[in-house]
Scaffold this motif. Sequence first.
Motif, short mmCIF file in Angstrom:
data_model
loop_
_atom_site.label_atom_id
_atom_site.label_comp_id
_atom_site.label_asym_id
_atom_site.label_seq_id
_atom_site.Cartn_x
_atom_site.Cartn_y
_atom_site.Cartn_z
N UNK A 150 0.84 -1.20 0.00
CA UNK A 150 0.00 0.00 0.00
C UNK A 150 0.88 1.25 0.00
N UNK A 151 1.93 1.22 0.79
CA UNK A 151 2.87 2.34 0.86
C UNK A 151 3.48 2.61 -0.51
N UNK A 152 3.88 1.55 -1.21
CA UNK A 152 4.50 1.70 -2.53
C UNK A 152 3.52 2.31 -3.53
N UNK A 160 2.86 9.65 1.24
CA UNK A 160 3.80 8.78 1.96
C UNK A 160 3.17 8.26 3.24
N UNK A 161 3.34 6.98 3.50
CA UNK A 161 2.91 6.35 4.74
C UNK A 161 4.14 6.02 5.58
N UNK A 162 4.09 6.36 6.82
CA UNK A 162 5.20 6.06 7.73
C UNK A 162 5.03 4.64 8.27
N UNK A 163 6.01 3.80 7.99
CA UNK A 163 6.06 2.43 8.49
C UNK A 163 7.39 2.21 9.19
N UNK A 164 7.38 1.36 10.19
CA UNK A 164 8.62 0.99 10.87
C UNK A 164 8.84 -0.50 10.62
N UNK A 165 9.92 -0.83 9.93
CA UNK A 165 10.15 -2.22 9.53
C UNK A 165 10.55 -3.11 10.70
N UNK A 166 11.12 -2.52 11.73
CA UNK A 166 11.34 -3.28 12.96
C UNK A 166 10.04 -3.18 13.76
N UNK A 253 -7.18 -2.34 1.11
CA UNK A 253 -6.12 -1.36 0.87
C UNK A 253 -6.10 -0.90 -0.59
N UNK A 254 -6.38 -1.81 -1.51
CA UNK A 254 -6.45 -1.43 -2.92
C UNK A 254 -7.62 -0.48 -3.17
N UNK A 255 -8.73 -0.71 -2.48
CA UNK A 255 -9.89 0.18 -2.61
C UNK A 255 -9.54 1.57 -2.07
N UNK A 256 -8.88 1.62 -0.91
CA UNK A 256 -8.48 2.91 -0.35
C UNK A 256 -7.56 3.66 -1.31
N UNK A 257 -6.57 2.96 -1.86
CA UNK A 257 -5.66 3.59 -2.82
C UNK A 257 -6.44 4.12 -4.02
N UNK A 258 -7.34 3.32 -4.55
CA UNK A 258 -8.09 3.70 -5.75
C UNK A 258 -8.98 4.91 -5.49
N UNK A 259 -9.60 4.95 -4.32
CA UNK A 259 -10.45 6.09 -3.98
C UNK A 259 -9.63 7.36 -3.79
#
Length: 282
Positions: A150-152, A160-166, A253-259
């Motif tokens: 989703x971030x990509x 931009x979405x803030x994610x923490x990989x740890x 998540x795909x629906x959110x991105x598309x909207x």
Amino acid sequence: MNLIEELQQEKKFTFNERLIIEFVLAHAERVLHMSIYELAEATSSSTSTIVRLCKKAGSSGFKEFKIRLSRDLELHYQNIRNIDANMPFRSGDSDIVVAKKIAQLTEESIQSTQILLTEAELNKSVDLLMQAKNILAVGVSNSFIRLTDFQTKLLRINMYIHLVHLQPEQFYLAANATKEDAAIIVSYSGNTAETINEARIFTKRGTPIIAITSNLDSQLAKYATVVLRIPNNEHTDFKVSTFSSQLSIEYILNVLYSCIFNRNFEKNYTSQKNTPISILKF
């Protein structure tokens, strides 16, 4: 009774005939293109045994057997419905049947998720994300992987979405959040310890929460500003995989991105169209 059901009546056939049946059911589409001699060789049997099997199954011979197999196989595929999300396929299913069952599970999972989605919840979620100063996302394991995808997608339209990989460090996303931000928290059960902890902190910070979960009675749902519900189909101690829940999460998540894309369609379309693509030349 169709041929597939006939062949599944084990008591009707001898041991050697059942060996041939096992091969036929496991490689049905391949058998349709085999001669009786090729099937005999593949099953270490004789043509006479195959002919006896065909007659016991209600066919005059191998040629008619294959015609019935072709017809009933297609009907069998069409009747693949209501797939068990925990055990979508069974021991003995051929590879093509497994493929068709996974395809059907995919369709059923997305349809059942779409039915649970309301316009009000979706509109509110998109509004929160569009208005947020920062978008913060929390998830564990497979859910976290869905969030990285989703971030990509959002990066391509300059969000931009803030994610923490740890993942244990996701705490800091919540600890530094503000009322102007928005958080997406994904948890199938809605009771995962890490996500509940972050949800509690987001709430204390006044940060609105978009929860994606299957459990409206969960702790996560109680903290959420809006809940995007997914089907609660996975509930046994053993699962082949979390196919259904992850399909549902990805769909949401795909629906959110598309909207989000559609809210500023022309701008986002132009931005993507004009983004240079780097090509590595040797």
